[in-house]
Design a protein around this motif. Structure first.
Motif, PDB file in Angstrom:
ATOM      1  N   HIS A  66       2.142 -21.789   9.821  1.00 34.54           N
ATOM      2  CA  HIS A  66       0.889 -21.924  10.570  1.00 34.54           C
ATOM      3  C   HIS A  66       0.673 -23.406  10.869  1.00 34.54           C
ATOM      4  O   HIS A  66       1.410 -24.255  10.381  1.00 34.54           O
ATOM      5  N   PRO A  78       2.394  -9.163   1.193  1.00 36.11           N
ATOM      6  CA  PRO A  78       3.707  -9.326   1.838  1.00 36.11           C
ATOM      7  C   PRO A  78       3.593  -9.417   3.358  1.00 36.11           C
ATOM      8  O   PRO A  78       4.509  -9.888   4.013  1.00 36.11           O
ATOM      9  N   PHE A  79       2.452  -8.963   3.910  1.00 38.02           N
ATOM     10  CA  PHE A  79       2.230  -9.050   5.357  1.00 38.02           C
ATOM     11  C   PHE A  79       1.375 -10.258   5.695  1.00 38.02           C
ATOM     12  O   PHE A  79       0.843 -10.369   6.792  1.00 38.02           O
ATOM     13  N   SER A  80       1.188 -11.169   4.721  1.00 41.60           N
ATOM     14  CA  SER A  80       0.303 -12.313   4.869  1.00 41.60           C
ATOM     15  C   SER A  80      -1.143 -11.831   4.985  1.00 41.60           C
ATOM     16  O   SER A  80      -1.440 -10.693   4.624  1.00 41.60           O
ATOM     17  N   GLY A 136       2.175  -5.359  12.653  1.00 42.30           N
ATOM     18  CA  GLY A 136       2.946  -4.118  12.542  1.00 42.30           C
ATOM     19  C   GLY A 136       2.738  -3.407  11.219  1.00 42.30           C
ATOM     20  O   GLY A 136       3.399  -2.401  10.960  1.00 42.30           O
ATOM     21  N   VAL A 177       4.267 -13.136  21.004  1.00 42.93           N
ATOM     22  CA  VAL A 177       3.179 -12.992  20.027  1.00 42.93           C
ATOM     23  C   VAL A 177       3.403 -13.894  18.816  1.00 42.93           C
ATOM     24  O   VAL A 177       2.535 -14.683  18.435  1.00 42.93           O
ATOM     25  N   ILE A 178       4.596 -13.799  18.233  1.00 37.33           N
ATOM     26  CA  ILE A 178       4.821 -14.431  16.927  1.00 37.33           C
ATOM     27  C   ILE A 178       4.610 -15.937  16.968  1.00 37.33           C
ATOM     28  O   ILE A 178       3.945 -16.503  16.109  1.00 37.33           O
ATOM     29  N   ARG A 231      -3.566 -14.041  11.622  1.00 34.84           N
ATOM     30  CA  ARG A 231      -2.178 -13.954  12.043  1.00 34.84           C
ATOM     31  C   ARG A 231      -1.389 -12.955  11.227  1.00 34.84           C
ATOM     32  O   ARG A 231      -0.165 -12.872  11.339  1.00 34.84           O
ATOM     33  N   GLY A 233       6.679 -16.587   4.549  1.00 38.80           N
ATOM     34  CA  GLY A 233       5.896 -16.142   5.694  1.00 38.80           C
ATOM     35  C   GLY A 233       6.368 -16.806   6.973  1.00 38.80           C
ATOM     36  O   GLY A 233       7.542 -17.124   7.136  1.00 38.80           O
ATOM     37  N   LEU A 285       2.472   0.437  11.198  1.00 40.35           N
ATOM     38  CA  LEU A 285       3.743   1.082  11.519  1.00 40.35           C
ATOM     39  C   LEU A 285       4.723   0.937  10.349  1.00 40.35           C
ATOM     40  O   LEU A 285       5.404   1.894   9.970  1.00 40.35           O
ATOM     41  N   ALA A 286       4.781  -0.272   9.776  1.00 31.84           N
ATOM     42  CA  ALA A 286       5.690  -0.498   8.657  1.00 31.84           C
ATOM     43  C   ALA A 286       5.345   0.442   7.497  1.00 31.84           C
ATOM     44  O   ALA A 286       6.224   1.074   6.911  1.00 31.84           O
ATOM     45  N   LEU A 309       7.875   3.150   5.929  1.00 30.21           N
ATOM     46  CA  LEU A 309       8.278   3.084   4.524  1.00 30.21           C
ATOM     47  C   LEU A 309       7.951   4.398   3.834  1.00 30.21           C
ATOM     48  O   LEU A 309       8.782   4.968   3.125  1.00 30.21           O
ATOM     49  N   CYS A 337       0.551  -9.793   9.755  1.00 23.73           N
ATOM     50  CA  CYS A 337       1.461  -8.907  10.465  1.00 23.73           C
ATOM     51  C   CYS A 337       0.687  -7.819  11.203  1.00 23.73           C
ATOM     52  O   CYS A 337      -0.084  -7.083  10.605  1.00 23.73           O
ATOM     53  N   THR A 362      12.882  -6.457   8.976  1.00 20.52           N
ATOM     54  CA  THR A 362      11.922  -6.457   7.876  1.00 20.52           C
ATOM     55  C   THR A 362      11.847  -5.068   7.240  1.00 20.52           C
ATOM     56  O   THR A 362      11.981  -4.927   6.024  1.00 20.52           O
TER      57      THR A 362
END
Ligand code: HEM
Ligand code: NAG
Length: 500
Positions: A379, A438-440, A448, A122-123, A444, A376, A451-452, A456, A446, A312
């Motif tokens: 891209h 922080p997750f952009s 997650g 994926v990434i 694209r 990040g 879930l993050a 947290l 994040c 992360t």
């Protein structure tokens, strides 16, 4: 024989040099427009590769930004790069131009793992069908996880309970929380991927974490970047195995877990976890060569979720505890809110978050302040775009300086200080400025993040519900300056956890 004597070697050398210069020129010609972002003068072939300080990237880049402005260009060998700064430019590029900036630069250093047209994880996947299929699959698995049995929230809550049980054993003695946080967060990913957790002293868990660390280390720094822009060196026999030995071993461990998993898989039962759901898709896609659901891609997707989701989150939690021992007044306010909304007995739930603006603000401020992924993930443009008056041609690598949004002076009152009020309005309600990314952002961003956010909130509130954290007596006050590596981590510190 003549070729190997002095004269022949010289001629060959000169031809080679001319050839490289021509290739170089060809790559660079299209950048000769007046509207291309300015940057340091690149050397032939190497570009600015030698001008980047790989020991301290942020500091080196800082100088360039001062000299050339918010958008500046670099040349990494043959690859043109543009660095983007400021929340406005970042939004414009990531959100307004999301279709044209959603590609990734080629990563030759992952080809040895099976990266190919129909298996890209994926990434690092190119913006195309293989990425789209897997992104959609991961997002929907995360969303619908455990409709039948244990939900992800239950897994996280249970894990938080295990973490607290271990902290009780420390009985107020000083310790460094990082390894424990790694293990707890690793178990959450393991529950998502394999519907299982590991005991904290399980040698396999310890090995998995060690290998993950090695992997992150061997993927950052000069050598991987060099090999990526000069992929011909990857053909040197044995080199890949040597440089990326950690990653290889990590993948082997993941393979073992999948193999074990396959033995207990029952296609007629609802999927227990992401691996089951993936295996079911592989069955469905049998005979379709275009599908990205295949065994090679299973290991890439699983490994991506592991690497992206583990360090992360645990690093952010480590920052959270550090900032709590440095700001006991903030810690007390969080505990007060926990006591009022949740009390001392019941476990925290995600539903509590809406009624806990202060705690929510603190968690967001931890993420803003700690700024763990400052640049990040790169891209690449798949079309010419125009940003703030500059022209960025198709095929340019974009480095998104997320840090420049998280520390933006015109958004945040005290950009360089830990100040939870950044996320509260005058009435004490939670607010989230647009520069918080922080997750952009964009296509694209994040995947997650939900879930993050859950981890947290639940880990943080569970820990503060049960314990008060402090700098151990006699220890110096730890620094709140991060150490820049694969991620920005807190400098090593110890704390005491005293039951409340
Ligand atoms: C505090 C925790 C986290 C932070 C700060 C974070 C940050 C990021 C960032 C900055 C990106 C790059 C976005 C871009 O390319 O513009 C990213 C991508 C990604 N993250 Fe996270 N992440 C976190 C947790 C997670 C978790 C828990 C998971 C998985 C369960 C995850 C999975 C991914 C994936 C798969 C991508 C690649 C998305 C794509 O290329 O389409 N992340 N993350
Ligand atoms: C990224 O942003 C930070 C914070 O504004 C700044 O200090 C740093 O110099 C920027 N880096 C680059 C590469 O522009």
């Amino acid at each position: 024989m003549g070729l190997l004597t002095g004269d022949g070697l010289w001629t060959a050398g000169i031809f080679m040099a001319i050839f490289l210069l021509l290739v170089d020129l060809m790559h660079r010609r299209q950048r000769w427009t007046a509207r291309y972002p300015p940057g340091p003068v690149p050397l032939p072939v190497l570009g600015n590769l030698l001008q980047i300080n790989f020991q301290n990237m942020p500091a080196g880049f800082q100088k360039l930004r001062c000299r050339f402005g918010d958008l500046f260009s670099l040349q990494l060998a043959f690859e043109p790069v543009v660095v983007l700064n400021g929340p406005a430019a970042l939004r414009e590029v990531l959100v307004n131009y999301n279709e044209d900036t959603a590609d990734r630069p080629p990563m030759h250093t992952v080809e040895h793992l099976g990266f190919g047209p129909h298996s890209q994880g994926v990434i690092l996947a190119h913006y195309g069908p293989a990425w789209r299929e897997q992104r959609r699959f991961s997002v929907s698995t995360l969303r619908h996880f455990g409709l039948g049995k244990t939900s992800l929230e239950q897994w996280v809550t249970e894990e938080a309970g295990c973490l607290c049980a271990v902290l009780t054993d420390y009985a107020g003695h000083p310790f460094s929380p990082n390894t424990l946080l790694d293990k707890a967060v690793c178990n959450v990913i393991a529950s998502l991927l394999y519907a299982r957790r590991f005991e904290y002293d399980d040698p396999r868990l310890i090995r998995l974490l060690d290998l993950l660390k090695d992997t992150l280390e061997e993927e950052s720094g000069f050598l991987p970047m060099f090999l990526n822009v000069f992929p011909m060196f990857l053909r040197i026999p044995g080199l890949v195995d040597k440089v990326f030995s950690g990653k290889k071993a990590f993948m082997v461990t993941l393979d073992e877990l999948v193999t074990e998993h396959k033995m207990t898989w029952d296609p007629d039962q609802p999927p227990r976890d992401l691996t089951d759901a993936f295996l079911a898709e592989v069955e469905k896609a049998k005979g379709n060569p275009e599908s990205s659901f295949n065994d090679v891609n299973l290991r890439l997707v699983v490994s991506d979720l592991f690497t992206a989701g583990m360090v992360t989150t645990s690093t952010t939690l480590s920052w959270a505890l550090l900032l709590m021992i440095l700001h006991p007044d903030v810690q007390r306010c969080v505990q007060q809110e926990i006591d009022e909304v949740i009390g001392q007995v019941r476990h925290p739930e995600m539903a509590d978050q809406a009624r806990m603006p202060f705690t929510n603000a603190v968690i967001h401020e931890v993420q803003r302040f700690s700024d763990i992924v400052p640049f990040g993930v790169p891209h690449k443009t798949s079309r010419d775009i125009e940003v703030q008056g500059f022209l960025i041609p198709k095929g340019t690598i974009l480095i998104t300086n997320l840090s420049s949004a998280l520390k933006d002076e015109s958004t945040w009152e005290k950009p360089l200080q830990f100040h939870p009020e950044h996320f509260l309005d005058a009435q004490g309600r939670f607010v989230k400025p647009e520069a918080f990314m922080p997750f952009s952002a964009g296509r694209r961003a994040c995947l997650g993040e939900p879930l993050a956010r859950m981890e947290l909130f639940l880990f943080f509130t569970c820990l503060l519900q049960r314990f008060s954290f402090s700098v151990p007596a006699g220890h110096p006050r730890p620094s709140d300056h991060g150490v820049f590596g694969a991620l920005t981590t807190p400098s090593p510190y110890q704390l005491c956890a005293v039951p409340r």
